[in-house]
Design an enzyme around this catalytic site. Structure first.
Site, PDB file in Angstrom:
ATOM      1  N   VAL B  49       0.828  -1.205   0.000  1.00  0.00           N
ATOM      2  CA  VAL B  49       0.000   0.000   0.000  1.00  0.00           C
ATOM      3  C   VAL B  49       0.863   1.256   0.000  1.00  0.00           C
ATOM      4  CG1 VAL B  49      -1.779   1.289   1.231  1.00  0.00           C
ATOM      5  CG2 VAL B  49      -1.872  -1.212   1.177  1.00  0.00           C
ATOM      6  N   VAL B 165     -11.338  -0.144   6.613  1.00  0.00           N
ATOM      7  CA  VAL B 165     -12.501  -0.991   6.340  1.00  0.00           C
ATOM      8  C   VAL B 165     -12.779  -1.025   4.845  1.00  0.00           C
ATOM      9  CG1 VAL B 165     -14.943  -1.407   6.803  1.00  0.00           C
ATOM     10  CG2 VAL B 165     -13.518  -0.349   8.566  1.00  0.00           C
ATOM     11  N   GLY B 167     -11.133  -1.422   1.992  1.00  0.00           N
ATOM     12  CA  GLY B 167     -10.295  -0.815   0.950  1.00  0.00           C
ATOM     13  C   GLY B 167     -10.855   0.470   0.387  1.00  0.00           C
ATOM     14  N   ILE B 169     -13.677   1.107  -0.878  1.00  0.00           N
ATOM     15  CA  ILE B 169     -15.107   1.365  -0.706  1.00  0.00           C
ATOM     16  C   ILE B 169     -15.275   2.339   0.450  1.00  0.00           C
ATOM     17  CG2 ILE B 169     -17.379   0.320  -0.500  1.00  0.00           C
ATOM     18  CD1 ILE B 169     -16.044  -2.394  -0.960  1.00  0.00           C
ATOM     19  N   GLU B 223      -2.089 -14.886   3.745  1.00  0.00           N
ATOM     20  CA  GLU B 223      -0.715 -14.891   4.207  1.00  0.00           C
ATOM     21  C   GLU B 223      -0.306 -16.291   4.652  1.00  0.00           C
ATOM     22  OE1 GLU B 223       0.269 -11.514   6.718  1.00  0.00           O
ATOM     23  OE2 GLU B 223      -1.640 -10.623   6.133  1.00  0.00           O
ATOM     24  N   ASP B 234      -9.598 -10.270  11.580  1.00  0.00           N
ATOM     25  CA  ASP B 234      -9.551  -9.071  10.741  1.00  0.00           C
ATOM     26  C   ASP B 234     -10.969  -8.519  10.545  1.00  0.00           C
ATOM     27  OD1 ASP B 234      -8.082  -7.434   8.430  1.00  0.00           O
ATOM     28  OD2 ASP B 234      -9.934  -8.259   7.584  1.00  0.00           O
ATOM     29  N   LYS B 238     -12.847  -4.864  11.851  1.00  0.00           N
ATOM     30  CA  LYS B 238     -13.646  -3.997  10.998  1.00  0.00           C
ATOM     31  C   LYS B 238     -15.070  -3.871  11.523  1.00  0.00           C
ATOM     32  CE  LYS B 238     -10.797  -5.217   7.020  1.00  0.00           C
ATOM     33  NZ  LYS B 238     -10.600  -6.224   5.955  1.00  0.00           N
ATOM     34  N   GLY B 341      -5.808  -4.877  -1.541  1.00  0.00           N
ATOM     35  CA  GLY B 341      -4.892  -4.660  -2.663  1.00  0.00           C
ATOM     36  C   GLY B 341      -4.232  -3.306  -2.545  1.00  0.00           C
TER      37      GLY B 341
END
Lengths: 469, 469
Positions: B49, B165, B167, B169, B223, B234, B238, B341
């Site tokens: 990122v 939260v 990406g 969006i 991962e 994860d 969120k 991503g």
């Protein structure tokens, strides 16, 4: 937030009581409320949306105070006829026919009259008085957006209009703020619920346009004069707003190519289904890069288009709206929800009210007009699209090669060819459906002209734009 | 905007030249850029990122200046190993291993290290130095959100975390700002792309969990240690963030009920399909009103659930994310896009950077923590949900009545009953699938216990939560 501290002080994690020790809520709210400034709110218009806005502001006053940092006090609601019967959610003592006074004596003015005048004059007066203005008036913004932005900037106040596009769906917010770190490449949307309802009724029930329009009118989805909706003008105003925000370029109504749905027939819908598509009225704002024709700029248009049945927009039913945003870094985003109606539109208006109120309390400002990119607006024939073309051709060897040659001559690539076996088109003719790859409209139209001139082509039955492939 | 006027002056519609007379763009941009202040930007971490963030800030510097009102100058990129090989988009001279200095010597600090420490200490130091902070660190916010909000407020700077939260969006934006004029009733989301990819592979290709996980790892979706994803941690972080924003209540990781997907088998997926459903890992934040049990509060949870095949979340494939928000006025909104991503997450980070920069130039502030509603967080057994229960019962008259009686005894209504004819369960047993209406988990569990005790019930084969009915 700690209940002993003033509501505007920074929250202190250390002082915060545990969950068990929480005091009852109403006492805390009342204590906080006393510290907050009061902002005067005027409402212009009290139709479906205005009534909901007023109801929610009154019913949820404590919530709005907590979220915006200020008590929001409605001081007046301007209506044409004070004595007309109306929803009891609107307190009668707030009603007045003095719109000018409501526009110029408040901190926040909510314009819900619609149309160009007197809305424009009242909003300009509100800005001049120093008020922040919230509106859902897409026609006014599409026609006079730059003037309104300039007036807000001159007065150093806020101009918000989330409700102007797709009701409660935060499309304006997303384009104006969430996409501010990205480059939008295209926006494709179903932004008019009335026409989507009509096309959906035609698609799912096989109704004619007239029957579907009548159904929409009966349910209140369409107005007695449905021109603004069915001729695509409402969608065009939204497309202009979307394109302005997405591409940092001034786009007005006159820049939008518009075709409505009045001429769509039940046959068109059947043909769409036969092609594995739905027919939708789309608002399109598209950045066209220099390839392949040295053309660079934006195409903004509203027209019916075929959309593949498995495309997300194909399954947007009834009066719902959906907007697909493609951006360089974000990829594809989709926003979906109720694009109209009193309560959803009121939700959009009220989120703007909270933002404007917070700015008046804490400083800060709504985004100003962003038109730095100033991209050229392409002529309709420069738009990139795909055509589906239906032809009757001589059912003989070499016909398809001749047809393909015409496309090649005009530098248009073919995506798919389908020959209908189930349609009786006579002994010596075959019905062929061709979908092209993306090409400028000028080349596509030239190819269609070329087909008409080809002697093996008996008839070009239909041409239809295809989007979302 | 008029090109003779300074870039920050109000735009003047009257003075604006026509499209024909426009000067070339580069000259205008350069003229405007000279007037703008410069803001110093520090980046903590340079993974996938961070690399995209740096690349876009450098490549699109003029765009960012126009949108934020300031030149954004990257002054340093803190990494663990300055000499490690990395993407050439990151200029080597910016690299440093002095993270503290990057955190405390900039106007805007972008934290992309992840994890709790040293991220927390560095962010607190950044706030103390007066910097605005952007992060995508969901684990940190879920664990220490109130502390970070308090530090930002004490320093009167901004705290933004859109990238935490889903990406690109704009879920945080939507809940924190677009829904500020409304009351959210529930949020239902697919917010972890890794687990959605795994479940989608299992669903569409019939893979086992282990095979699907291996495929996800091979593609870089999962991962080497997939715990945070597959065990739901994860998604739980969120969910905590979503619930905090949606309900104006502090919700931390410990408040979230979590169940991952490690135990999901290919059989579970087949059973889901047989029920006309997909099995999805959902993050749920739900307001439970006083009916029917006098319980009021919020339920926040992450667990696999059956979702009807025609529900919008059922068709969210691969690594995509989608979030459904239900609000009192807005109705249902859906947001869909790439949830992870480098580029999509960078898009979210950069929209926050633009907002924070604009505030530093023009005044204003990011929304502060909103926890005024302070709703009780319900215990897992108080959550409202629906169960699908599979039973083997004696295939004899009266069995179904006996089963129905058990549900009635526990005040659980039945939505549907299906008796499988295609499953061979032996001569004297029938496989029955029952879906309930919504009820508190406590009553549903009591009903399941009652079924186990019912003599006509040979076995309770499975119980599974159903959402989105």
């Amino acid at each position: 937030m700690n209940q002993q501290a003033p509501q505007d002080a920074p929250p202190s994690a250390a002082l915060r009581p545990g969950r068990v020790a929480r005091p009852a809520q109403p006492a805390r709210r009342a204590a906080g409320a006393a510290d907050r400034p009061t902002l005067r709110v005027g409402v212009l218009g009290s139709g479906t949306v205005g009534t909901q806005v007023i109801r929610l502001l009154l019913e949820q006053a404590d919530d709005f105070a907590a979220r915006s940092g200020a008590r929001l006090e409605i001081t007046g609601v301007a209506v044409r006829d004070v004595d007309a019967p109306r929803d009891e959610a609107v307190p009668r003592q707030l009603l007045t026919d003095d719109a000018e006074s409501v526009a110029t004596s408040n901190d926040i003015v909510i314009e819900l009259i619609g149309g160009i005048e007197p809305a424009r004059t009242l909003i300009l007066a509100a800005f001049e008085s120093g008020a922040s203005v919230i509106t859902g008036n897409k026609a006014l913004i599409a026609a006079h957006g730059p003037e309104l932005y300039a007036a807000a900037a001159a007065a150093n106040t806020d101009f918000y209009y989330e409700a102007a596009v797709a009701g409660a769906i935060p499309v304006v917010y997303a384009l104006r703020e969430s996409m501010a770190g990205d480059r939008v490449t295209s926006v494709l949307g179903i932004v008019n619920g009335t026409t989507n309802y009509i096309l959906d009724e035609m698609s799912t029930k096989g109704l004619s346009f007239d029957a579907a329009l009548a159904a929409a009118q009966e349910l209140g989805y369409a107005e007695a004069d449905p021109t603004a909706d069915v001729d695509g003008l409402d969608a065009a105003a939204k497309a202009a707003i979307i394109a302005s925000l997405a591409f940092h370029t001034r786009v007005g109504m006159d820049d939008v190519e518009v075709e409505g749905i009045r001429s769509i027939t039940a046959d068109d819908i059947r043909e769409a289904h036969a092609s594995g598509c739905e027919l939708k009225l789309l608002a399109i704002a598209q950045r066209v890069s220099s390839e392949p024709d040295g053309v660079e700029g934006i195409s903004v248009r509203v027209h019916p288009a075929l959309v593949p049945a498995d495309h997300p927009l194909a399954s947007v039913h009834g009066g719902f709206n959906a907007v697909l945003v493609d951006a360089e870094a974000a990829g594809r985003l989709m926003f979906y929800g109720q694009g109209a109606g009193g309560a959803p539109t009121a939700s959009a208006v009220l989120s703007d009210v909270v933002a404007a109120a917070a700015h008046r309390v804490n400083g800060g400002q709504a985004p100003r007009e962003s038109s730095y990119a100033d991209l050229p607006i392409l002529a309709p024939e420069q738009a990139l699209t795909r055509y589906q073309i239906q032809l009757r051709v001589a059912d003989a060897p070499g016909s398809l090669a001749a047809v393909a040659q015409v496309f090649g001559d005009h530098d248009v690539s073919i995506n798919s060819v389908r020959q209908a076996s189930y349609v009786d088109v006579g002994d010596e003719l075959a019905l062929v459906t061709i979908v092209t790859h993306a090409a400028p409209v000028s080349r596509l139209e030239a190819a269609v002209d070329g087909l008409r001139a080809q002697e093996r082509v008996a008839e070009v039955v239909s041409t239809r734009r295809v989007e979302g492939l």
